[in-house]
Scaffold this motif. Sequence first.
Motif, PDB file in Angstrom:
ATOM      1  N   ASN A  38      35.482  42.346  34.003  1.00 32.02           N
ATOM      2  CA  ASN A  38      36.174  41.131  33.576  1.00 32.02           C
ATOM      3  C   ASN A  38      36.931  41.352  32.276  1.00 32.02           C
ATOM      4  OD1 ASN A  38      35.322  39.609  35.775  1.00 32.02           O
ATOM      5  ND2 ASN A  38      33.406  39.004  34.757  1.00 32.02           N
ATOM      6  N   PHE A  39      36.282  42.115  31.382  1.00 30.36           N
ATOM      7  CA  PHE A  39      36.948  42.424  30.109  1.00 30.36           C
ATOM      8  C   PHE A  39      38.244  43.204  30.363  1.00 30.36           C
ATOM      9  CE2 PHE A  39      37.642  45.608  26.779  1.00 30.36           C
ATOM     10  CZ  PHE A  39      37.911  44.774  25.706  1.00 30.36           C
ATOM     11  N   ILE A  40      38.138  44.167  31.284  1.00 29.11           N
ATOM     12  CA  ILE A  40      39.336  44.967  31.603  1.00 29.11           C
ATOM     13  C   ILE A  40      40.421  44.080  32.199  1.00 29.11           C
ATOM     14  CG2 ILE A  40      40.226  46.799  33.096  1.00 29.11           C
ATOM     15  CD1 ILE A  40      37.470  48.142  32.795  1.00 29.11           C
ATOM     16  N   ARG A  41      39.974  43.194  33.126  1.00 27.34           N
ATOM     17  CA  ARG A  41      40.960  42.305  33.749  1.00 27.34           C
ATOM     18  C   ARG A  41      41.605  41.386  32.710  1.00 27.34           C
ATOM     19  NH1 ARG A  41      37.439  40.777  39.130  1.00 27.34           N
ATOM     20  NH2 ARG A  41      38.132  42.543  40.416  1.00 27.34           N
ATOM     21  N   ASN A  42      40.737  40.815  31.843  1.00 26.38           N
ATOM     22  CA  ASN A  42      41.279  39.936  30.807  1.00 26.38           C
ATOM     23  C   ASN A  42      42.192  40.701  29.862  1.00 26.38           C
ATOM     24  OD1 ASN A  42      39.867  37.763  31.839  1.00 26.38           O
ATOM     25  ND2 ASN A  42      38.071  38.114  30.530  1.00 26.38           N
ATOM     26  N   THR A  43      41.718  41.886  29.520  1.00 23.50           N
ATOM     27  CA  THR A  43      42.548  42.719  28.633  1.00 23.50           C
ATOM     28  C   THR A  43      43.866  43.050  29.306  1.00 23.50           C
ATOM     29  OG1 THR A  43      40.551  43.685  27.678  1.00 23.50           O
ATOM     30  CG2 THR A  43      42.621  44.861  27.310  1.00 23.50           C
ATOM     31  N   HIS A  44      43.767  43.396  30.599  1.00 24.70           N
ATOM     32  CA  HIS A  44      44.973  43.732  31.346  1.00 24.70           C
ATOM     33  C   HIS A  44      45.941  42.536  31.395  1.00 24.70           C
ATOM     34  CE1 HIS A  44      47.555  45.754  34.083  1.00 24.70           C
ATOM     35  NE2 HIS A  44      47.257  45.000  35.132  1.00 24.70           N
ATOM     36  N   ALA A  45      45.361  41.338  31.648  1.00 25.96           N
ATOM     37  CA  ALA A  45      46.200  40.136  31.700  1.00 25.96           C
ATOM     38  C   ALA A  45      46.812  39.851  30.331  1.00 25.96           C
ATOM     39  CB  ALA A  45      45.374  38.936  32.164  1.00 25.96           C
ATOM     40  N   THR A  46      45.966  40.005  29.288  1.00 27.42           N
ATOM     41  CA  THR A  46      46.482  39.783  27.925  1.00 27.42           C
ATOM     42  C   THR A  46      47.593  40.758  27.603  1.00 27.42           C
ATOM     43  OG1 THR A  46      44.292  39.032  27.252  1.00 27.42           O
ATOM     44  CG2 THR A  46      45.838  39.638  25.500  1.00 27.42           C
ATOM     45  N   GLU A  47      47.350  42.016  27.974  1.00 22.74           N
ATOM     46  CA  GLU A  47      48.365  43.023  27.673  1.00 22.74           C
ATOM     47  C   GLU A  47      49.632  42.785  28.493  1.00 22.74           C
ATOM     48  OE1 GLU A  47      46.683  46.872  28.111  1.00 22.74           O
ATOM     49  OE2 GLU A  47      45.592  46.753  26.203  1.00 22.74           O
ATOM     50  N   LYS A  48      49.467  42.248  29.698  1.00 26.08           N
ATOM     51  CA  LYS A  48      50.654  41.903  30.481  1.00 26.08           C
ATOM     52  C   LYS A  48      51.477  40.841  29.758  1.00 26.08           C
ATOM     53  CE  LYS A  48      49.792  42.995  35.330  1.00 26.08           C
ATOM     54  NZ  LYS A  48      49.599  42.429  36.677  1.00 26.08           N
ATOM     55  N   ILE A  49      50.756  39.822  29.225  1.00 27.67           N
ATOM     56  CA  ILE A  49      51.448  38.770  28.478  1.00 27.67           C
ATOM     57  C   ILE A  49      52.131  39.357  27.248  1.00 27.67           C
ATOM     58  CG2 ILE A  49      51.123  36.648  27.146  1.00 27.67           C
ATOM     59  CD1 ILE A  49      48.807  35.976  29.074  1.00 27.67           C
ATOM     60  N   GLN A  50      51.366  40.244  26.542  1.00 26.35           N
ATOM     61  CA  GLN A  50      51.950  40.872  25.359  1.00 26.35           C
ATOM     62  C   GLN A  50      53.157  41.724  25.735  1.00 26.35           C
ATOM     63  OE1 GLN A  50      48.676  43.016  23.680  1.00 26.35           O
ATOM     64  NE2 GLN A  50      47.824  41.226  22.626  1.00 26.35           N
ATOM     65  N   LEU A  51      53.015  42.409  26.876  1.00 26.71           N
ATOM     66  CA  LEU A  51      54.129  43.250  27.331  1.00 26.71           C
ATOM     67  C   LEU A  51      55.362  42.406  27.649  1.00 26.71           C
ATOM     68  CD1 LEU A  51      55.162  46.051  28.114  1.00 26.71           C
ATOM     69  CD2 LEU A  51      54.218  45.685  30.404  1.00 26.71           C
ATOM     70  N   ARG A 109      58.824  42.602  25.897  1.00 25.00           N
ATOM     71  CA  ARG A 109      60.058  42.781  26.659  1.00 25.00           C
ATOM     72  C   ARG A 109      61.083  41.715  26.279  1.00 25.00           C
ATOM     73  NH1 ARG A 109      57.780  44.014  32.769  1.00 25.00           N
ATOM     74  NH2 ARG A 109      57.276  46.228  32.431  1.00 25.00           N
ATOM     75  N   PHE A 110      60.587  40.474  26.146  1.00 36.10           N
ATOM     76  CA  PHE A 110      61.496  39.385  25.778  1.00 36.10           C
ATOM     77  C   PHE A 110      62.118  39.663  24.398  1.00 36.10           C
ATOM     78  CE2 PHE A 110      62.145  35.164  23.790  1.00 36.10           C
ATOM     79  CZ  PHE A 110      63.123  34.686  24.656  1.00 36.10           C
ATOM     80  N   ARG A 111      61.249  40.085  23.473  1.00 40.88           N
ATOM     81  CA  ARG A 111      61.763  40.421  22.134  1.00 40.88           C
ATOM     82  C   ARG A 111      62.727  41.604  22.205  1.00 40.88           C
ATOM     83  NH1 ARG A 111      56.167  40.065  18.585  1.00 40.88           N
ATOM     84  NH2 ARG A 111      55.917  37.781  18.685  1.00 40.88           N
ATOM     85  N   TYR A 112      62.366  42.547  23.057  1.00 34.96           N
ATOM     86  CA  TYR A 112      63.239  43.723  23.211  1.00 34.96           C
ATOM     87  C   TYR A 112      64.613  43.315  23.736  1.00 34.96           C
ATOM     88  CZ  TYR A 112      65.125  47.919  25.410  1.00 34.96           C
ATOM     89  OH  TYR A 112      65.952  48.943  25.814  1.00 34.96           O
ATOM     90  N   TYR A 113      64.614  42.438  24.759  1.00 35.55           N
ATOM     91  CA  TYR A 113      65.900  41.985  25.308  1.00 35.55           C
ATOM     92  C   TYR A 113      66.717  41.227  24.266  1.00 35.55           C
ATOM     93  CZ  TYR A 113      64.103  43.222  29.923  1.00 35.55           C
ATOM     94  OH  TYR A 113      63.602  43.907  30.991  1.00 35.55           O
ATOM     95  N   ILE A 114      66.009  40.387  23.466  1.00 34.27           N
ATOM     96  CA  ILE A 114      66.721  39.663  22.408  1.00 34.27           C
ATOM     97  C   ILE A 114      67.299  40.645  21.397  1.00 34.27           C
ATOM     98  CG2 ILE A 114      66.442  38.067  20.456  1.00 34.27           C
ATOM     99  CD1 ILE A 114      64.400  36.540  22.145  1.00 34.27           C
ATOM    100  N   SER A 115      66.447  41.616  20.986  1.00 36.21           N
ATOM    101  CA  SER A 115      66.916  42.616  20.016  1.00 36.21           C
ATOM    102  C   SER A 115      68.090  43.397  20.563  1.00 36.21           C
ATOM    103  CB  SER A 115      65.768  43.565  19.653  1.00 36.21           C
ATOM    104  OG  SER A 115      64.686  42.858  19.107  1.00 36.21           O
ATOM    105  N   MET A 116      67.982  43.813  21.847  1.00 39.44           N
ATOM    106  CA  MET A 116      69.078  44.569  22.453  1.00 39.44           C
ATOM    107  C   MET A 116      70.344  43.723  22.538  1.00 39.44           C
ATOM    108  SD  MET A 116      68.289  47.645  22.961  1.00 39.44           S
ATOM    109  CE  MET A 116      69.683  48.078  23.980  1.00 39.44           C
ATOM    110  N   SER A 117      70.173  42.434  22.859  1.00 39.41           N
ATOM    111  CA  SER A 117      71.345  41.544  22.933  1.00 39.41           C
ATOM    112  C   SER A 117      72.018  41.431  21.575  1.00 39.41           C
ATOM    113  CB  SER A 117      70.924  40.163  23.427  1.00 39.41           C
ATOM    114  OG  SER A 117      70.341  40.237  24.714  1.00 39.41           O
ATOM    115  N   VAL A 118      71.185  41.285  20.528  1.00 37.67           N
ATOM    116  CA  VAL A 118      71.740  41.188  19.168  1.00 37.67           C
ATOM    117  C   VAL A 118      72.448  42.487  18.801  1.00 37.67           C
ATOM    118  CG1 VAL A 118      71.163  40.956  16.730  1.00 37.67           C
ATOM    119  CG2 VAL A 118      70.066  39.470  18.414  1.00 37.67           C
ATOM    120  N   LEU A 119      71.803  43.622  19.131  1.00 38.33           N
ATOM    121  CA  LEU A 119      72.405  44.919  18.809  1.00 38.33           C
ATOM    122  C   LEU A 119      73.717  45.117  19.564  1.00 38.33           C
ATOM    123  CD1 LEU A 119      69.267  47.250  18.746  1.00 38.33           C
ATOM    124  CD2 LEU A 119      70.678  46.573  16.812  1.00 38.33           C
ATOM    125  N   ILE A 120      73.707  44.728  20.855  1.00 35.73           N
ATOM    126  CA  ILE A 120      74.942  44.871  21.648  1.00 35.73           C
ATOM    127  C   ILE A 120      76.046  43.988  21.075  1.00 35.73           C
ATOM    128  CG2 ILE A 120      75.964  44.411  23.914  1.00 35.73           C
ATOM    129  CD1 ILE A 120      73.243  45.233  25.135  1.00 35.73           C
TER     130      ILE A 120
END
Length: 468
Positions: free
Chosen positions: A199-212, A216-227
């Motif tokens: 369960n810890f792994i699953r929760n961690t995996h889900a949390t990390e998915k959210i963090q990922l 990604r959202f921040r990355y896209y924003i950063s890339m958009s700003v850079l572009i």
Amino acid sequence: MTGRVKQAGDMLEKAYAQSLEFNDYTISADINNSLIMVYKLLKDYPGLLKCIQERERIIQNEIRRQPDMEQMLHLDFFYLYVSYAEYYFAMGDLPNAKKYIQLTDKYYSDRYFVNKLRYYEINKAYYAATEQWDEAIACVDSLIIGYRKVDYSYYNNALLDKADIFLDMEDYERALPLYEKALKANDSISVSIYNKQVNFIRNTHATEKIQLQTLRFRYYISMSVLILMAVIIIVLLIFSILKYRINRELRKSERKMRRIAQEVEKVNKVKESFISNMNNAIREPLTEVVDCSLALASDKEFTDEQKNRAAGVISKTATELSQLINDILDLSRLEAGMMKFQTAELYFNTYLEEAIGTASVNKELQINNKLEQGVNYLIRYDGNWLFRLMKTVFIPVDEVPREPLRILIETNMVKNEIMVTVYNSIFITTSPVQNIVIQSEMNRMLVEHFGGAWIVNEEYVQFTIPFV
């Protein structure tokens, strides 16, 4: 067997001390093996190191006592180096652990099943610690195959080890099935414990998915700003380049306009000078013609000699005026690009000889012909204009009548052209009359029209003619 490991260790220490009195290597080695296992269970690492070093000592003593025993102690060396590797690995000293793991390779044999398992166990532990995941997984796979044959609990532990490796690799999708497979074989308490891990792994995996996803959202924003910034920089750069080019073109246009203005001013001066000179060049001969005509038309008596002289003046002056007017008309056509030429392939040597022959009548010429002997150079020209060009150039200047007309003919094989240089030509006179100026300008336009060059300086006149 009752779980009192410390007391067992004390008894084994006494037994080992007594075994040395018998001077029997086999007995001492067996007791020492048991001591090593006890200290590993107690995690008494100083005691473990002391036992391992004692094992090494008795092995060396046995070899010194019986040198031919070294081959027979092959398995003992293997256990010794595996024990050293396990100790240094437990102490976190990976370089020394690697050193002894490499020594085990020399004595490893897969004939003994226990050796094989211990060999893969220590290698698996080292590779996992150094994050050499592929090698670690290969070792644990060998352990899974081995333990499946002898002990199902060890087999489950090997599955868990493999799942732990995947967990360390953050490969949760492959770790989860292994955890579930191993947990099914354990009792309810173990199942509960491992379920929490899952369960810890699953929760961690889900949390990390959210963090990922957040990353990604921040990355896209950063890339958009850079572009966007890059596009702005590129636009500014293009604007700067265009501005620079426009300014450069404006400066060029300004310089060009200045040159044109200077040329126009120069042309106006030349035009004024030309008109003034033409006025004199036409008015004076016409005045002379008129005077002679009026004299002949008067009632005054003239001798035949005077009449002939007056008629000669009128005829000569009219011819010169007619030639001057024709030259002016030809110059105008050349400037306007309206002159019609009868261009054909001609032999330069033929026209040269004819022009020199004409010029040599009653004139002293010095000719230096450097053209290749036996070669008649083919050119594309208008024959009449070519003859006229050379005929006018081959006229000597009247200011130095004693100086001969010197003609140099040579070739430039790089540019494929014939160069004719004439010294003491009429065109280098210090004060040329108007018809000489007009003829020089006509020659320049003619030569340049056919791809050549016309040069007049204080020493010589030179023109070039391209040859085929």
